[in-house]
Motif scaffolding. Sequence first.
Motif, PDB file in Angstrom:
ATOM      1  N   ILE A  46       0.872  -1.179   0.000  1.00  0.00           N
ATOM      2  CA  ILE A  46       0.000   0.000   0.000  1.00  0.00           C
ATOM      3  C   ILE A  46       0.903   1.221   0.000  1.00  0.00           C
ATOM      4  CG2 ILE A  46      -1.737   1.314   1.270  1.00  0.00           C
ATOM      5  CD1 ILE A  46      -2.754  -1.322   2.406  1.00  0.00           C
ATOM      6  N   VAL A  91       2.579  -0.947   4.465  1.00  0.00           N
ATOM      7  CA  VAL A  91       2.360   0.401   3.944  1.00  0.00           C
ATOM      8  C   VAL A  91       3.666   1.197   3.944  1.00  0.00           C
ATOM      9  CG1 VAL A  91       1.644   1.195   6.250  1.00  0.00           C
ATOM     10  CG2 VAL A  91       0.986   2.515   4.213  1.00  0.00           C
ATOM     11  N   ASN A 150      -2.974   4.725  -2.507  1.00  0.00           N
ATOM     12  CA  ASN A 150      -4.000   5.446  -1.757  1.00  0.00           C
ATOM     13  C   ASN A 150      -3.523   6.867  -1.516  1.00  0.00           C
ATOM     14  OD1 ASN A 150      -5.686   4.930   1.469  1.00  0.00           O
ATOM     15  ND2 ASN A 150      -6.172   6.239  -0.248  1.00  0.00           N
ATOM     16  N   ALA A 172      -1.254  -1.161  -4.212  1.00  0.00           N
ATOM     17  CA  ALA A 172      -2.483  -0.382  -4.088  1.00  0.00           C
ATOM     18  C   ALA A 172      -2.097   1.042  -3.718  1.00  0.00           C
ATOM     19  CB  ALA A 172      -3.399  -0.983  -3.022  1.00  0.00           C
ATOM     20  N   VAL A 187      -9.524  -1.621   0.267  1.00  0.00           N
ATOM     21  CA  VAL A 187      -8.327  -1.988  -0.494  1.00  0.00           C
ATOM     22  C   VAL A 187      -8.631  -3.160  -1.415  1.00  0.00           C
ATOM     23  CG1 VAL A 187      -5.975  -2.896  -0.336  1.00  0.00           C
ATOM     24  CG2 VAL A 187      -6.712  -1.096   1.230  1.00  0.00           C
TER      25      VAL A 187
END
Length: 583
Positions: free
Chosen positions: A250, A269, A295, A293, A347
Amino acid sequence: MDFKERVRDAADITKVIGEVVRLRKTGPNRYIGLCPFHQEKTPSFNVHGDRQFYYCFGCQKGGDVFRFVEEIEGLGFFDALKSLAERHGIPLPQRHSFDDETSRERDALLRMQEIALQHFQESMSAEVQRYLKARHLSDGAVCDFSLGYAPAGSVLSRIFQREGFTPAEMFGSGLIVQRDDGSPYDRFRNRVMFPIHNEQGKAIAFGGRALGDDEPKYLNSSETKLYTKKRVLFNLHRAKETIRRLDYTILVEGYMDVIGLFQAGVTNVVASCGTALSEDHVRALRRHSERIAMNFDPDSAGVQAAERSVQMLLEESMKIRILTLEGGLDPDEYVAQNGVESYRARVEAADGYFHWLAARAREKFDMKSAEGRMEGFREMLRPALERVPDKLERLAVVNDLAQFLGVDARAILEQMKMDGKRPKASGAPALPVITANESLLIRGMLEHPPAAAEIAGQLRDLESWKALPCAKIVETAMGLAAEGALIYETLDARLSEGDRRLLAAAVFADKTPEGVVEGQLQACVASIRHADSQRRMKETRDQVRTLEREGRHEEAMALMSSLETRGDKTQTPRTEQRNECLG
């Protein structure tokens, strides 16, 4: 055993490299992965656990565990040795050979970062604690991430001076700035401080958020010999293990986003350190997983940052999803309001990048008309599609997008002309072909140095092996065997680039767990001896034909007689012996 050998024995190369490169097992103690030193789509980076060596057939970088740490961390040999010793709990010897200038400079930089870290933590004020609690950070998260406070004034400069650091060391730390009159002052003042670590977990820089109205809102350490922004991802040293286990990263924008998610249990992350995503960042991420992913903040700046970042991610064949949170919330705010399970569900449900981009095209262009749909494709989707290096993947995405946009896929394919205009990578020069016999000879000599020293005398009297592609490798191995120093590392170090590639090809081609037995090694020598005999017989026959053409028949007959006698004495090696060698 000397200090270097103690460290080498403790530092298993597969584990050291495995912390940086995602390795896949290909054979007995053999591994392959994406090279951390150059851009590649297909893994060509090999690690040989038995030999304790790595080699990339793409960029030709190779070496032992020390060389890997030197290359990956940008260290000199002594610093790499010290780094590995520290990681494996081996105390450094008390001797001055480790005190070279580069090593001393690096040690000073690291020590200043540690002193600064302690100073910022000890300076934590009630005001800063209230601010962090208002941002929903727990005391545990503040402690885990070693957050602190840089007070107003130039306290850190005075601490460094008191500790005996020179002005050059202070100004080179990234933490102290020089005034016009040459005096030092602190770069960070009245800021919340976020330590930045390298992938090995050492503090190498800081990010500071202003508490008042100072600009910029976020400020990073200036670049140093430890810290280059484009190469460092915030929190990667903590996140990489989870990234590998879950097989996705992430990527968020800021320090607070990372910490807020991490304390909630989302530990895969990372964030870039106050700079745009770079190729180095992307390669560092891809070493651990190809899935990501993103964000980023939902404002226009966040959308633009996502689009810029995606271009590099696509070129590295990353599998991208885009997560947009409703209400304009940052990731840490969303988790604080909605809980971690809700975030994880978001997610999992995040759109693939091309669907996200197509949705934006729908908002921007008239999707009711064929012209508007094609314009949206040309403006927003085609540039991204052209960055996907795999043709089959592009075709699959085109078919998917055509249905999503209501566009004829054939029209898209016609526009893109996906018929082979993309340039092909040149790659490394082709290796000469070495036979199984030659490969077996090289591996056998490495596995049995005493036997290699014994056969060296036998080979020196033969000529045929000197014309083989591997001749220089064999010759160098024989010399090292005579010195009692025949190991892969030393042999590799004495070869040219082309021969190093041949050596790696011979060693990494070996898939047999039991290795080469001494009988096979002797069979290889017997095969070479037979080839040498055949060569001499051919040369004699050629001489006979030359003498006959010149009318020197008596000399020709005498040579022919010696040839027949030699043929009776020189037999082909036994069939079973050759099969043992070549099989």
